[in-house]
Every structure is written in structure tokens, then in C-alpha cells.
Design a protein around this motif. Structure first.
Motif, PDB file in Angstrom:
ATOM      1  N   ASP A 167     -11.351  28.731  -2.345  1.00  0.00           N
ATOM      2  CA  ASP A 167     -12.355  27.919  -3.042  1.00  0.00           C
ATOM      3  C   ASP A 167     -11.733  26.645  -3.594  1.00  0.00           C
ATOM      4  O   ASP A 167     -12.306  25.558  -3.495  1.00  0.00           O
ATOM      5  CB  ASP A 167     -12.979  28.717  -4.190  1.00  0.00           C
ATOM      6  N   GLN A 168     -10.566  26.777  -4.195  1.00  0.00           N
ATOM      7  CA  GLN A 168      -9.917  25.623  -4.805  1.00  0.00           C
ATOM      8  C   GLN A 168      -9.473  24.597  -3.756  1.00  0.00           C
ATOM      9  O   GLN A 168      -9.609  23.394  -3.955  1.00  0.00           O
ATOM     10  CB  GLN A 168      -8.703  26.073  -5.635  1.00  0.00           C
ATOM     11  N   LEU A 169      -8.972  25.086  -2.626  1.00  0.00           N
ATOM     12  CA  LEU A 169      -8.512  24.196  -1.562  1.00  0.00           C
ATOM     13  C   LEU A 169      -9.631  23.777  -0.630  1.00  0.00           C
ATOM     14  O   LEU A 169      -9.482  22.838   0.147  1.00  0.00           O
ATOM     15  CB  LEU A 169      -7.412  24.874  -0.738  1.00  0.00           C
ATOM     16  N   ALA A 182     -10.551  25.523   1.841  1.00  0.00           N
ATOM     17  CA  ALA A 182      -9.902  25.753   3.142  1.00  0.00           C
ATOM     18  C   ALA A 182      -9.699  27.250   3.362  1.00  0.00           C
ATOM     19  O   ALA A 182      -8.712  27.825   2.907  1.00  0.00           O
ATOM     20  CB  ALA A 182      -8.570  25.024   3.200  1.00  0.00           C
ATOM     21  N   ARG A 183     -10.643  27.864   4.064  1.00  0.00           N
ATOM     22  CA  ARG A 183     -10.533  29.295   4.341  1.00  0.00           C
ATOM     23  C   ARG A 183      -9.408  29.584   5.347  1.00  0.00           C
ATOM     24  O   ARG A 183      -8.620  30.511   5.160  1.00  0.00           O
ATOM     25  CB  ARG A 183     -11.852  29.823   4.918  1.00  0.00           C
ATOM     26  N   ALA A 184      -9.352  28.800   6.433  1.00  0.00           N
ATOM     27  CA  ALA A 184      -8.389  29.073   7.496  1.00  0.00           C
ATOM     28  C   ALA A 184      -6.949  28.914   7.010  1.00  0.00           C
ATOM     29  O   ALA A 184      -6.090  29.752   7.309  1.00  0.00           O
ATOM     30  CB  ALA A 184      -8.645  28.150   8.690  1.00  0.00           C
ATOM     31  N   THR A 185      -6.670  27.871   6.275  1.00  0.00           N
ATOM     32  CA  THR A 185      -5.314  27.634   5.779  1.00  0.00           C
ATOM     33  C   THR A 185      -4.863  28.758   4.854  1.00  0.00           C
ATOM     34  O   THR A 185      -3.728  29.244   4.943  1.00  0.00           O
ATOM     35  CB  THR A 185      -5.245  26.286   5.042  1.00  0.00           C
ATOM     36  N   THR A 186      -5.758  29.178   3.985  1.00  0.00           N
ATOM     37  CA  THR A 186      -5.431  30.277   3.071  1.00  0.00           C
ATOM     38  C   THR A 186      -5.119  31.552   3.834  1.00  0.00           C
ATOM     39  O   THR A 186      -4.108  32.224   3.575  1.00  0.00           O
ATOM     40  CB  THR A 186      -6.601  30.529   2.104  1.00  0.00           C
ATOM     41  N   ALA A 187      -5.970  31.888   4.802  1.00  0.00           N
ATOM     42  CA  ALA A 187      -5.762  33.110   5.576  1.00  0.00           C
ATOM     43  C   ALA A 187      -4.459  33.044   6.369  1.00  0.00           C
ATOM     44  O   ALA A 187      -3.705  34.030   6.445  1.00  0.00           O
ATOM     45  CB  ALA A 187      -6.941  33.346   6.517  1.00  0.00           C
ATOM     46  N   ALA A 188      -4.167  31.883   6.959  1.00  0.00           N
ATOM     47  CA  ALA A 188      -2.951  31.745   7.764  1.00  0.00           C
ATOM     48  C   ALA A 188      -1.695  31.899   6.916  1.00  0.00           C
ATOM     49  O   ALA A 188      -0.744  32.593   7.314  1.00  0.00           O
ATOM     50  CB  ALA A 188      -2.949  30.382   8.470  1.00  0.00           C
ATOM     51  N   SER A 246      -5.528  25.671  14.930  1.00  0.00           N
ATOM     52  CA  SER A 246      -6.415  24.539  15.199  1.00  0.00           C
ATOM     53  C   SER A 246      -7.261  24.198  13.974  1.00  0.00           C
ATOM     54  O   SER A 246      -7.501  23.021  13.676  1.00  0.00           O
ATOM     55  CB  SER A 246      -7.318  24.849  16.390  1.00  0.00           C
ATOM     56  N   HIS A 247      -7.701  25.225  13.242  1.00  0.00           N
ATOM     57  CA  HIS A 247      -8.496  24.987  12.046  1.00  0.00           C
ATOM     58  C   HIS A 247      -7.635  24.502  10.881  1.00  0.00           C
ATOM     59  O   HIS A 247      -8.079  23.702  10.066  1.00  0.00           O
ATOM     60  CB  HIS A 247      -9.253  26.257  11.655  1.00  0.00           C
ATOM     61  N   VAL A 248      -6.403  24.989  10.828  1.00  0.00           N
ATOM     62  CA  VAL A 248      -5.480  24.533   9.784  1.00  0.00           C
ATOM     63  C   VAL A 248      -5.209  23.043   9.953  1.00  0.00           C
ATOM     64  O   VAL A 248      -5.171  22.286   8.968  1.00  0.00           O
ATOM     65  CB  VAL A 248      -4.168  25.342   9.827  1.00  0.00           C
ATOM     66  N   LYS A 249      -5.034  22.587  11.192  1.00  0.00           N
ATOM     67  CA  LYS A 249      -4.787  21.166  11.452  1.00  0.00           C
ATOM     68  C   LYS A 249      -5.964  20.307  10.986  1.00  0.00           C
ATOM     69  O   LYS A 249      -5.779  19.167  10.546  1.00  0.00           O
ATOM     70  CB  LYS A 249      -4.536  20.945  12.943  1.00  0.00           C
ATOM     71  N   ILE A 250      -7.169  20.840  11.101  1.00  0.00           N
ATOM     72  CA  ILE A 250      -8.351  20.110  10.647  1.00  0.00           C
ATOM     73  C   ILE A 250      -8.438  20.116   9.129  1.00  0.00           C
ATOM     74  O   ILE A 250      -8.797  19.115   8.504  1.00  0.00           O
ATOM     75  CB  ILE A 250      -9.628  20.732  11.255  1.00  0.00           C
ATOM     76  N   GLU A 251      -8.086  21.251   8.520  1.00  0.00           N
ATOM     77  CA  GLU A 251      -8.261  21.402   7.074  1.00  0.00           C
ATOM     78  C   GLU A 251      -7.221  20.652   6.259  1.00  0.00           C
ATOM     79  O   GLU A 251      -7.532  20.182   5.161  1.00  0.00           O
ATOM     80  CB  GLU A 251      -8.243  22.889   6.704  1.00  0.00           C
TER      81      GLU A 251
END
Length: 493
Positions: free
Chosen positions: A333-335, A337-343, A456-461
Motif C-alpha cells: 500500500d505504501q509503495l 507496488a504489489r509485484a515489487t513487494t511480492a518479489a 516485468s511488473h517490477v520494471k514497470i513499478e
């Protein structure tokens, strides 16, 4: 504070208002939301509690109940349950977006309770047929697939916005609470005969189904909040039927079109997160089904513990999982960025798994600490993807708000994940013959693949995270509050 929606234009005494709520005084919007959270928390905690007995009784079955002397056969019952569960998930999600979620969930809980008890009946009947236990697990898996798409869809109907990750992270503790409760109940009943370890959890989930049937409102409109339910769009009839009469038949019900599986798969991010969950859930469910057995087979400080003691100790992995689910939801929530957190969580899970295996045998305190850390990093991304990510994607802007997709998207993601959940315990039954070192290498490799799939999602986020925090800093300097925006999830280039 979330502003409650305007009261519905129709009377709150709708035909689909839960019967238990009709007997209560009028409740506020926030009270209803708390009730929904509580009931769905209880419902899925009971689902997970009813899945714990197989892991608790493994040692007893392997020691004294043919044909389970071979650990691979114990893995066969696990894979029977999880395979049917994952396949049933796709059907259950499709049905969940078309049927009354309250009745669908209540039926699933009651029927699941009966099938869990059926496995335990083998003890009382003195049955030693592998086919009986595999068949019981197949039926149980199909019925238990009704739970997850239903509860996520219901919570998604009541909660949205930028704090969805934190809310669902706290709510997701029901998985670990269920695992803990199931472990304690099954271990406590083990002394009376392993059959009771199944019968009691089965009875508890059936009782929970009764509470759901009486008190759970799947939509705010059902209890008089929000706009009037959406009517079906009148279509030209091909058989002479008057289209206005067809539309009239939907009065008083929420009749948004439910999307098909192919349309749900086309939502950006669904396929990637489903594949990620395949590997993440493989790791999590290997612990769910094999951790008590592993603890009973490996010495701690030079001593081995009983099956019951191992069952009790294993709950601490889920305690770490509760912390991990809440932490992952809050950070995402703070970032934004769901994908980055999960990765990041999945990458950190890799060293935590090796440390747990390599140094956990030094002492019980070391085992507990490393086990909780492993639970935090393993269950954090698993919890995030199956809750907040599924809800985000099920209400993705590509649906334009006119389709119902929460249960279908949830089923696709968790159904794919459950195929991994079936594969992990099954492979563990064979790989463990070569030693537990090989099992932990497999788990670390799967955690790595899960993290890489999100690249790929981390690169976007990452650029969006940087831009968001720059804007936040600018707004704070200018005295403006940060806008209430949705997560920057899965906007593909």
C-alpha cells in the motif's frame, strides 16, 4: 475514513437479505463491514483448519496404519486433494460470479465438513484401502474449492481503495489462524484416535456454514447500502420474447454480467500473477503438509519430538505467516507496488529457508526463530497475491465497472497456484527419500522462479514508485495531502 455509500433506493428488507440479519436491529454501514470481515475470516479459517489434519496424523498413519508406511503414499492423498481442489477452483470461481455467494459459500462449508469427517471415518471403520482415502480427498478438494473465490469476492465487494492491501493483509491472517487452530485441534484429538482429528474439524466448518447462511451479506445492496442493483441490459430477443419482460425478471437482484474465463485471462497481470502463485504456493503448501512430519523426523538439540509436539510447534510457522501477510499488505500500500513487494519477499525467502534447515537443529529457540522468519517471507507474498492482488485485478479498469469478475479472477489465480500446491507435497514425498537437503533446494528454486516471474511488473513499478514518492514529497512541501489512488498494479507497457 471511508464514506459509506448512499442508502439504496429500494427497501432494505430485500428478499435476499440474510435471514439472521432480519431479526436484528438496523446496523450501520461500518458495522456491516466489520461483520462481513469477521464472518469471511471465520469461514476461511475453518476451511484451512479442516485441511490441517492430514499433516498432523502423517506420522501416526506411517507408523501404524497400512498402506501408509511409504511416505510417497501419504503424498498421494495430498496430491489427490490439491489437484481436485485446483481444478474445482476454476469451476467454483465461474459459479461464484453467477450464484448467490452466501448460499454457495454456506453449502461449500457444510459439504466440506462432511467429506473431511469421511476421511476420519476410515479409522472407525478399520479401512485400509488407499482408494477410499484418495477418493475422500478428491471429493473434499472439489468441495473446498468453493471457499476462496467466494470470500475474496465478498470482501472485494465491501472494501476497495488504497488501503485494500493492509485490510486484506490483516484479514488474510485467517489462513494462518486456521492452520494454527487446525493443528491444535487435530493434535489434541490425536490421543483419542486419529479419526477424531478429522471428525472434529469437519464438524466445526459445517457449523460455520450455518452462521454464514444466517448472517453474511455478500453485497452492500442486500442490506440497503449503495446504489440500486444494476439491472440486466435489455437485449433483442431471438425467439420473440419481449426484452422488457426479461429485464424485469432481474429486478431486485445484482445482474451485472459475469465475465468468462478467457476475458478474465486477458486482464493485464492475471496470467503472470497466476504463474507466480504456482511456485509461491508450492513452497507454502509443502510446509503446510510436511512441516510437522519434518519436525518429528529431525532432531532438535539431539532429541526427537512426538507427532503431537511437532504439530503444536509447527503453528509458529503460521504465526510468522500472519506477520508476513500484514507486512506485505502494508508495504504494498505504501509503495503502491504489489509485484515489487511480492518479489522482494520471495527473494528473501530463499536464504531464510536454508538457514532454517541448516541451523534450526541447534536448539528449540533457534528452530522457532528461523521457522517464524521463514513463515514471514514464504506466506507474505502468497497472502498478498491471493487477496489484494486478486481483488485489484478482479476490479481492473479494463472491465469498466460493468462486469463481475472478482470470483473468476480469484479462481484463475488461486486455481493455478493450487496446481503448484498439489505438486509440492507430492514431490516432497519422493524427494524426501533422498534426504531433506534436496527438498529445501527444490523449495528455494521455486521461490526464485516465483520472484523472477514478476520481473516485468517490477520494471514497470520501480519508476512509478520513484515518481510517486517525488510527488508525495512535493505535495508535502506544498501542504497538500497525497491523493487517494489505486495501486499501480499491472499497467503493462
Amino acid at each position: 475514513m471511508t464514506k459509506p455509500p448512499a442508502p439504496a433506493t429500494q427497501s432494505p428488507e430485500r428478499a435476499d437479505r440474510p435471514p439472521g440479519l432480519r431479526a436484528l436491529p438496523a446496523l450501520s454501514y461500518n458495522t456491516h463491514r466489520a461483520l462481513v470481515l469477521g464472518l469471511t475470516f471465520l469461514a476461511y479459517a475453518l476451511y484451512h483448519a479442516s485441511r490441517k489434519p492430514p499433516s498432523i496424523v502423517k506420522r501416526e498413519l506411517a507408523r501404524a496404519w497400512p498402506p501408509f508406511a511409504d511416505p510417497a503414499l501419504l503424498g498421494a492423498t495430498d496430491v489427490a486433494f490439491l489437484t481436485s481442489y485446483s481444478l474445482g477452483m476454476f469451476v467454483a470461481g465461474h459459479l461464484g460470479d453467477r450464484l448467490d455467494l452466501r448460499r454457495f459459500l454456506a453449502f461449500g462449508m457444510a459439504a466440506s465438513g462432511a467429506t473431511v469427517a469421511l476421511f476420519g471415518a476410515g479409522y472407525f471403520l478399520g479401512l485400509h484401502s488407499l482408494a477410499f482415502y484418495v477418493a475422500a480427498q478428491v471429493i473434499a478438494g472439489l468441495l473446498q474449492s468453493t471457499g476462496w473465490p467466494s470470500v475474496v469476492a465478498i470482501v472485494g465487494n465491501w472494501f476497495c481503495g488504497r488501503r485494500r492491501g493492509l485490510i486484506m493483509g490483516v484479514w488474510n491472517a485467517r489462513t494462518s489462524v486456521g492452520n494454527i487452530t487446525g493443528s491444535i485441534v487435530a493434535a489434541a484429538m490425536l490421543g483419542y484416535g486419529w479419526g477424531w482429528s478429522f471428525v472434529v474439524p469437519g464438524g466445526l466448518i459445517a457449523l460455520g456454514g450455518v452462521l454464514v447462511l444466517l448472517f453474511l451479506a455478500p453485497y452492500p445492496q442486500y442490506v440497503g447500502f449503495g446504489p440500486a442493483p444494476i439491472e440486466p441490459v435489455a437485449e433483442e430477443s431471438t425467439d420473440g420474447e419481449d426484452s422488457s419482460s426479461s429485464a424485469a425478471s432481474g429486478v431486485g437482484k445484482d445482474r451485472r454480467d459475469a465475465v468468462g474465463i478467457l476475458k478474465a485471462l486477458a486482464i493485464p497481470g492475471v496470467v503472470i500473477f497466476a504463474l507466480c502463485l504456482f511456485f509461491a504456493k508450492l513452497v507454502a503448501y509443502t510446509f503446510l503438509y510436511w512441516l510437522p512430519f519434518y519436525l518429528s523426523q529431525t532432531a532438535i538439540g539431539g532429541e526427537h519430538m512426538s507427532a503431537a509436539s511437532a504439530g503444536y510447534l509447527s503453528v509458529l510457522f503460521d504465526v510468522g505467516g500472519i506477520i508476513g501477510g500484514i507486512l506485505a499488505g502494508f508495504i504494498s500500500d505504501q509503495l503502491n507496488a504489489r509485484a515489487t513487494t511480492a518479489a522482494v519477499f520471495m527473494y528473501l525467502a530463499i536464504p531464510s529457508l536454508f538457514l532454517f534447515h541448516a541451523y534450526g537443529s541447534i536448539s528449540k529457540a533457534t528452530k522457532i526463530g528461523l521457522m517464524m522468519i521463514s513463515g514471514l517471507f514464504v506466506n507474505g507474498p502468497y497472502a498478498l497475491i491471493t487477496t489484494a492482488v486478486s481483488a485489484d485485478l478482479g476490479t481492473h479498469k479494463s472491465l469498466k465497472g460493468d462486469s463481475r469478475a472478482l470470483a473468476t479472477v480469484t479462481a484463475i489465480i488461486d486455481g493455478t497456484g493450487s496446481l503448484g500446491a498439489a505438486l509440492g507435497p507430492f514431490l516432497t514425498g519422493f524427494i524426501s527419500r533422498r534426504g531433506w537437503d534436496s527438498v529445501f533446494v527444490m523449495l528455494a528454486l521455486c521461490a526464485f522462479i516465483a520472484a523472477v516471474l514478476l520481473s516485468s511488473h517490477v520494471k514497470i513499478e520501480i519508476p512509478q514508485i520513484i515518481e510517486k514518492w517525488r510527488n508525495r514529497s512535493t505535495n508535502m512541501r506544498n501542504g497538500n495531502e497525497d491523493s487517494d489512488v489505486q495501486p499501480l498494479l499491472v499497467e503493462e507497457s
